[in-house]
Design a protein around this motif. Structure first.
Motif, PDB file in Angstrom:
ATOM      1  N   VAL A 591       0.866  -1.179   0.000  1.00  0.00           N
ATOM      2  CA  VAL A 591       0.000   0.000   0.000  1.00  0.00           C
ATOM      3  C   VAL A 591       0.904   1.230   0.000  1.00  0.00           C
ATOM      4  O   VAL A 591       2.107   1.148   0.271  1.00  0.00           O
ATOM      5  CB  VAL A 591      -0.934   0.015   1.223  1.00  0.00           C
ATOM      6  N   ARG A 592       0.325   2.352  -0.307  1.00  0.00           N
ATOM      7  CA  ARG A 592       1.084   3.614  -0.356  1.00  0.00           C
ATOM      8  C   ARG A 592       0.726   4.467   0.861  1.00  0.00           C
ATOM      9  O   ARG A 592      -0.447   4.627   1.188  1.00  0.00           O
ATOM     10  CB  ARG A 592       0.764   4.357  -1.659  1.00  0.00           C
ATOM     11  N   VAL A 593       1.755   4.998   1.502  1.00  0.00           N
ATOM     12  CA  VAL A 593       1.562   5.804   2.715  1.00  0.00           C
ATOM     13  C   VAL A 593       2.198   7.163   2.494  1.00  0.00           C
ATOM     14  O   VAL A 593       3.324   7.272   2.009  1.00  0.00           O
ATOM     15  CB  VAL A 593       2.182   5.115   3.952  1.00  0.00           C
ATOM     16  N   ALA A 594       1.473   8.217   2.846  1.00  0.00           N
ATOM     17  CA  ALA A 594       2.003   9.582   2.749  1.00  0.00           C
ATOM     18  C   ALA A 594       1.735  10.325   4.046  1.00  0.00           C
ATOM     19  O   ALA A 594       0.690  10.154   4.671  1.00  0.00           O
ATOM     20  CB  ALA A 594       1.366  10.322   1.575  1.00  0.00           C
ATOM     21  N   GLY A 595       2.694  11.158   4.415  1.00  0.00           N
ATOM     22  CA  GLY A 595       2.531  11.982   5.614  1.00  0.00           C
ATOM     23  C   GLY A 595       2.035  13.365   5.266  1.00  0.00           C
ATOM     24  O   GLY A 595       1.225  13.548   4.349  1.00  0.00           O
ATOM     25  N   SER A 596       2.567  14.364   5.964  1.00  0.00           N
ATOM     26  CA  SER A 596       2.070  15.730   5.805  1.00  0.00           C
ATOM     27  C   SER A 596       2.263  16.270   4.397  1.00  0.00           C
ATOM     28  O   SER A 596       1.514  17.140   3.952  1.00  0.00           O
ATOM     29  CB  SER A 596       2.783  16.648   6.805  1.00  0.00           C
ATOM     30  N   ALA A 597       3.278  15.763   3.696  1.00  0.00           N
ATOM     31  CA  ALA A 597       3.542  16.297   2.358  1.00  0.00           C
ATOM     32  C   ALA A 597       2.492  15.919   1.344  1.00  0.00           C
ATOM     33  O   ALA A 597       2.439  16.488   0.246  1.00  0.00           O
ATOM     34  CB  ALA A 597       4.925  15.826   1.886  1.00  0.00           C
ATOM     35  N   GLY A 598       1.625  14.937   1.650  1.00  0.00           N
ATOM     36  CA  GLY A 598       0.511  14.624   0.776  1.00  0.00           C
ATOM     37  C   GLY A 598       0.754  13.426  -0.119  1.00  0.00           C
ATOM     38  O   GLY A 598       1.834  12.846  -0.171  1.00  0.00           O
ATOM     39  N   ILE A 599      -0.303  13.070  -0.852  1.00  0.00           N
ATOM     40  CA  ILE A 599      -0.329  11.822  -1.629  1.00  0.00           C
ATOM     41  C   ILE A 599       0.735  11.796  -2.712  1.00  0.00           C
ATOM     42  O   ILE A 599       1.215  10.733  -3.114  1.00  0.00           O
ATOM     43  CB  ILE A 599      -1.743  11.623  -2.249  1.00  0.00           C
ATOM     44  N   ALA A 600       1.169  12.955  -3.171  1.00  0.00           N
ATOM     45  CA  ALA A 600       2.172  12.991  -4.234  1.00  0.00           C
ATOM     46  C   ALA A 600       3.500  12.410  -3.770  1.00  0.00           C
ATOM     47  O   ALA A 600       4.326  11.999  -4.592  1.00  0.00           O
ATOM     48  CB  ALA A 600       2.379  14.417  -4.722  1.00  0.00           C
ATOM     49  N   THR A 601       3.712  12.371  -2.480  1.00  0.00           N
ATOM     50  CA  THR A 601       4.978  11.832  -1.955  1.00  0.00           C
ATOM     51  C   THR A 601       4.797  10.455  -1.349  1.00  0.00           C
ATOM     52  O   THR A 601       5.660   9.991  -0.604  1.00  0.00           O
ATOM     53  CB  THR A 601       5.553  12.778  -0.880  1.00  0.00           C
ATOM     54  N   ALA A 602       3.672   9.800  -1.646  1.00  0.00           N
ATOM     55  CA  ALA A 602       3.387   8.500  -1.038  1.00  0.00           C
ATOM     56  C   ALA A 602       4.479   7.490  -1.351  1.00  0.00           C
ATOM     57  O   ALA A 602       5.033   7.457  -2.453  1.00  0.00           O
ATOM     58  CB  ALA A 602       2.039   7.982  -1.517  1.00  0.00           C
ATOM     59  N   THR A 603       4.776   6.649  -0.360  1.00  0.00           N
ATOM     60  CA  THR A 603       5.788   5.600  -0.495  1.00  0.00           C
ATOM     61  C   THR A 603       5.115   4.242  -0.391  1.00  0.00           C
ATOM     62  O   THR A 603       4.285   4.020   0.488  1.00  0.00           O
ATOM     63  CB  THR A 603       6.845   5.733   0.614  1.00  0.00           C
ATOM     64  N   ALA A 604       5.474   3.342  -1.285  1.00  0.00           N
ATOM     65  CA  ALA A 604       4.919   1.993  -1.242  1.00  0.00           C
ATOM     66  C   ALA A 604       5.530   1.218  -0.083  1.00  0.00           C
ATOM     67  O   ALA A 604       6.749   1.194   0.093  1.00  0.00           O
ATOM     68  CB  ALA A 604       5.192   1.280  -2.556  1.00  0.00           C
ATOM     69  N   VAL A 605       4.660   0.604   0.727  1.00  0.00           N
ATOM     70  CA  VAL A 605       5.110  -0.192   1.867  1.00  0.00           C
ATOM     71  C   VAL A 605       4.684  -1.626   1.610  1.00  0.00           C
ATOM     72  O   VAL A 605       3.491  -1.936   1.532  1.00  0.00           O
ATOM     73  CB  VAL A 605       4.502   0.330   3.192  1.00  0.00           C
ATOM     74  N   GLU A 606       5.654  -2.506   1.468  1.00  0.00           N
ATOM     75  CA  GLU A 606       5.369  -3.893   1.171  1.00  0.00           C
ATOM     76  C   GLU A 606       4.775  -4.606   2.380  1.00  0.00           C
ATOM     77  O   GLU A 606       5.056  -4.262   3.534  1.00  0.00           O
ATOM     78  CB  GLU A 606       6.643  -4.610   0.742  1.00  0.00           C
ATOM     79  N   THR A 607       3.937  -5.589   2.101  1.00  0.00           N
ATOM     80  CA  THR A 607       3.391  -6.430   3.162  1.00  0.00           C
ATOM     81  C   THR A 607       4.539  -7.049   3.968  1.00  0.00           C
ATOM     82  O   THR A 607       5.509  -7.545   3.398  1.00  0.00           O
ATOM     83  CB  THR A 607       2.510  -7.536   2.571  1.00  0.00           C
TER      84      THR A 607
END
Length: 868
Positions: A591-607
């Motif tokens: 899934v993709r997780v983003a902090g305060s910087a928003g969805i444009a900076t989302a990082t994929a986190v593997e199961t």
């Protein structure tokens, strides 16, 4: 005392001089305790010491020892800094002086617009009428600041202080005083000497001792023109001095014979000398004929000596003013700039408490005032008694409770931790994710809308999905119970709580299945655009963003579909410090997780992996688990073990996250620092760890206690109590706004209410009339001191002295007499050496001064003393 300056720290000091004339022998005492009236009383004020005009030099040295001792034992009066002109606050508009801010953070330079008297433009005019104009400024250094500290153990306990720089270098000191001349001034020239210069609010005369490298300025506290053969009385600090011009020489360079209280010295024009403990400056000597003429005499002369690269020197002895430094551009013979750098004299005097002031040690016209602290703690012992408290308290060995006050002023003690879980002592869970299943007697937190609620289910009756089902919940902060009877909760029911609608939904057909409660503006379930509250917050200050939330390692999303098109499903997680987003990725293993910087900076986190991202000022850890075959994932959230960075691990035990409002001391004014307080559990005891801070804080240990105090820039005070060997506890207090210090730089001077020294005068017996109305300490026997003879009845010598007093060779006398409504204490020996021993005894023992009391001592090795 409330005044520090120069650096002056006026304190009442009680000490005894151990010897006179370097003697190390102490006189033993064989008498009982002294009477109620004992030395130094009544001689700590309104006192004169009388010595014989023809006495041995040792008598004069002994008198000086008594004078110094009385000054040290003087009853200190109240010294305050008096503002006599304008003041400049070290705030600038809405930018105030916050904790750990340097004095020059907002205001760097003061000019005549700020301090119109002290920093006024000036003109120096020499004897030929040439004008030299100059400007004056005060540049504030970076070395002083507002702090929470014990000032390097100068204070028993930490306090809110202003730290004063002890570094006398440009830019790092408390301040620099600068005079800049538009034309080079030859201060050592003959036509400059004797002319007046008004510098930083004080008027001086250029002294004749000025050279090409040394500038000497002379000023007086009291001055008068005195004719030959005449006397005048001058008053300095409440003490009267009789000043006489006894004669003028006929030499090419006329010398003036000046007497102060009977002690005489000769002066040439422009000289400064000390007479009877006071500086005397003879500004002008004018001889008109034999035994004719006058002198302009200043008493209490303020002599200042300036040499490039050295400390400012003061007085006739050219004593260094510690904490000062002189910089001269062009030399004294062609000066274009004079800079006087001012710092605290040493580490024992490098702070101010609230209400204290630092007075400029050179000119005395600049005052730094620490006037107060707004929105800060008010300490009583180790606790803050002036503001709202939040505290983690003991409920039992493995139970911790949380006492807090919400933004409506409601105070309650809430369940917090039991057996290392967020629950009460009956294991009823506190749900920390909005939308989680809540069972009967369970707890949950609602913070949607303008109200927050810490709720407990008090009734839960799900009647097989019928419209006869009942739900009731109680707000443990306000005490209000909300009851929703006879409704069907299967398809959710819109319940209104304090004006906000929440959807209550039954999880199954029985109360044992529980319910969910979700704000209507968040949506329900995992769907694109929905919101989920994680660690729901409780607002603590009305109109401010100060808040607290319980934290743990929680599952925020269950069965979240991972595979598909990137960001096709985006769910917002509302966290105490801001929002994070979780969205699906193109693969079914992440899934993709983003902090305060928003969805444009989302990082994929593997199961099976984790990621920490910053949300506001706090890093949160996101861990993803799931089944790649089904595309379902679960996302858990916790506060990172290091809340200021990605440490690679989240905190897996309960805690609280306290979030402050905007920290205006930060360069980014939207910064909202947080404090994470984590609990631990040993299996036997629940305890509290050391608080972790995302913002700046000062911390100190309280004296003789088990408490450590922490103070953030915003002003939140946190204490940790380690007094219980098994369980530590933490509490904090906070205000309605950000803490700041009120510090001003003012035009003024020091003022004394009452004596800070005995103000002792030493006079010859021939001048005793000049000290009428004072208590007397009479040094020396009746043969050489006429006042002693008066007290004893005659000018006794040798055998007659022994007959009259009982004091023989090798012995001394200390006796109190009534004289003109005051006390006269006679300190005399058979010989001069015996008088020395009498003074040594007086300064090292409790000697009764009650009228009529008489002591006789011997000079034997045992040095016993008897009451005659």
């Amino acid at each position: 005392m409330v005044l520090k300056g120069g650096l002056i720290i006026m304190k009442k000091i009680f000490r005894k001089a151990m010897t006179v004339l370097g003697s190390t022998a102490l006189i033993g005492m064989t008498i009982g305790a002294a009477a109620a009236a004992s030395y130094p009383s009544p001689f700590t004020s309104n006192t004169a010491i009388v010595v014989g005009a023809n006495a041995a030099p040792s008598d004069n040295i002994a008198a000086a020892s008594i004078a110094a001792n009385l000054d040290a034992n003087a009853a200190a009066g109240t010294i305050t800094a008096v503002t006599t002109g304008e003041s400049q606050d070290l705030a600038s508009g809405s930018d105030l002086l916050y904790l750990n801010d340097a004095f020059n953070h907002n205001v760097a330079t003061l000019t005549k617009d700020d301090l119109p008297t002290v920093l006024a433009d000036g003109t120096f005019t020499n004897d030929e009428g040439t004008d030299y104009n100059f400007e004056q400024t005060l540049v504030i250094g970076s070395g002083s600041s507002f702090a929470f500290s014990n000032s390097d153990n100068d204070l028993d306990d930490p306090a809110l202080i202003t730290v004063l720089s002890t570094t006398a270098t440009a830019t790092n000191a408390i301040y620099d005083l600068t005079a800049t001349f538009n034309t080079a001034v030859p201060f050592n020239a003959t036509d400059s000497e004797g002319e007046e210069l008004t510098l930083f609010g004080k008027t001086y005369t250029v002294g004749t001792a000025t050279t090409a490298t040394v500038l000497v300025l002379l000023g007086g506290a009291s001055g008068s023109i005195v004719n030959v053969g005449e006397s005048t009385t001058m008053v300095i600090d409440g003490i009267s001095y009789v000043v006489s011009l006894t004669g003028l020489s006929s030499a090419l360079t006329t010398q003036a014979s000046v007497s102060v209280n009977g002690e005489t010295k000769t002066f040439t024009q422009g000289q400064t000398k000390t007479i009877g403990g006071v500086d005397v400056y003879v500004k002008t000597v004018f001889r008109t004929g034999d035994d004719m003429g006058y002198a302009e005499i200043q008493l209490g002369a303020d002599k200042l000596t300036f040499a490039d690269g050295n400390a400012v020197q003061t007085g006739s002895d050219n004593d260094d003013i510690d904490g000062t430094l002189v910089a001269i551009t062009g030399g004294v013979n062609a000066m274009t700039k004079l800079v006087v750098t001012v710092a605290a004299e040493d580490n024992d005097a490098n702070h101010l408490l609230v209400g204290e002031s630092f007075v400029d040690p050179v000119f005395g016209t600049v005052i730094v005032n620490f006037e107060g602290v707004e929105n800060g703690p008010e300490f009583s012992g180790e606790k803050d008694v002036g503001r709202t408290e939040l505290e983690i308290r003991k409920g039992g060995n493995r139970e911790l409770q949380l006492t807090l006050t919400d933004n409506a002023g409601n105070t309650a003690t809430l369940p917090f931790v039991y057996n290392n879980a967020t629950s009460d002592d009956n294991s009823n869970t506190i749900s920390l994710v909005e939308g989680a299943t809540i069972l009967d007697d369970g707890y949950f937190i609602l913070n949607s809308g303008t109200n927050q609620h810490f709720m407990q289910i008090t009734k839960l009756d799900i009647n097989n999905g019928l419209s006869t089902s009942d739900v009731a919940m109680k707000d443990l902060l306000s005490g209000t119970t909300y009851t929703f009877d006879n409704h069907n909760f299967t398809d959710s029911y819109g319940a209104t709580i304090a004006g906000q609608t929440y959807n209550i939904t039954a999880v199954g057909t029985s109360e044992t299945d529980g319910i969910t409660v979700v704000s209507s503006d968040y949506g329900t379930g995992i769907a694109h655009g929905n919101k989920v509250d994680v660690f729901p917050m409780l607002e603590l200050v009305s109109g401010e963003d100060t808040r607290v939330a319980m934290t743990d390692n929680v599952t925020a999303l269950t069965n979240f579909v991972s595979g598909g098109v990137d960001d096709a499903t985006v769910v917002t997680l509302n966290l105490p410090t801001g929002v994070a987003t979780v969205s699906n990725s193109a693969t079914n293993t992440s899934v993709r997780v983003a902090g305060s910087a928003g969805i444009a900076t989302a990082t994929a986190v593997e199961t099976g992996t984790e990621l920490s991202v910053a949300v506001g000022d706090v890093f949160y850890n996101f861990a993803v688990t799931g089944d790649a075959a089904t595309n379902y994932t679960n996302v858990t959230v916790s506060v990172d073990a290091t809340p200021t960075a990605d440490s690679g691990a989240g905190v897996t035990s309960p805690g609280i996250l306290f979030v402050e409002d905007e920290d205006k001391s930060e360069t980014t004014t939207t910064t909202k620092p947080a404090i994470h307080i984590v609990t631990t559990d040993s299996g036997t005891y629940s305890s509290v760890s050391t608080p972790l801070f995302t913002g700046t804080q000062d911390n100190e240990t309280w004296d003789d206690t088990d408490l450590t105090g922490y103070l953030t820039n915003y002003g939140t005070y946190v204490w940790k109590d380690t007094g219980d060997t098994n369980q530590n506890f933490v509490g904090l207090s906070y205000g309605d706004g950000m803490m700041y210090a009120e510090v001003t730089i003012s035009e003024g001077e020091s003022a004394t209410n009452g004596a800070v020294s005995a103000g002792v005068m030493t006079v010859m017996d021939t001048a005793v009339a000049s000290v009428a109305g004072k208590n007397l300490v009479v040094v020396g026997g009746s043969a050489i001191n006429s006042v002693a003879a008066e007290l004893l009845g005659a000018a006794y010598r040798e055998g007659a002295f022994t007959t009259a007093t009982g004091v023989g060779a090798g012995e001394f006398l200390i006796q109190s007499f009534a004289r003109s409504g005051k006390t006269a204490l006679l300190v005399a020996g058979y010989h001069a050496a015996d008088t020395e021993k009498a003074v040594t005894y007086l300064l090292n023992n409790d000697v009764s001064t009650t009228t009529g009391t008489k002591y006789k001592g011997t000079s034997a090795t045992e040095a016993t003393l008897v009451v005659a």
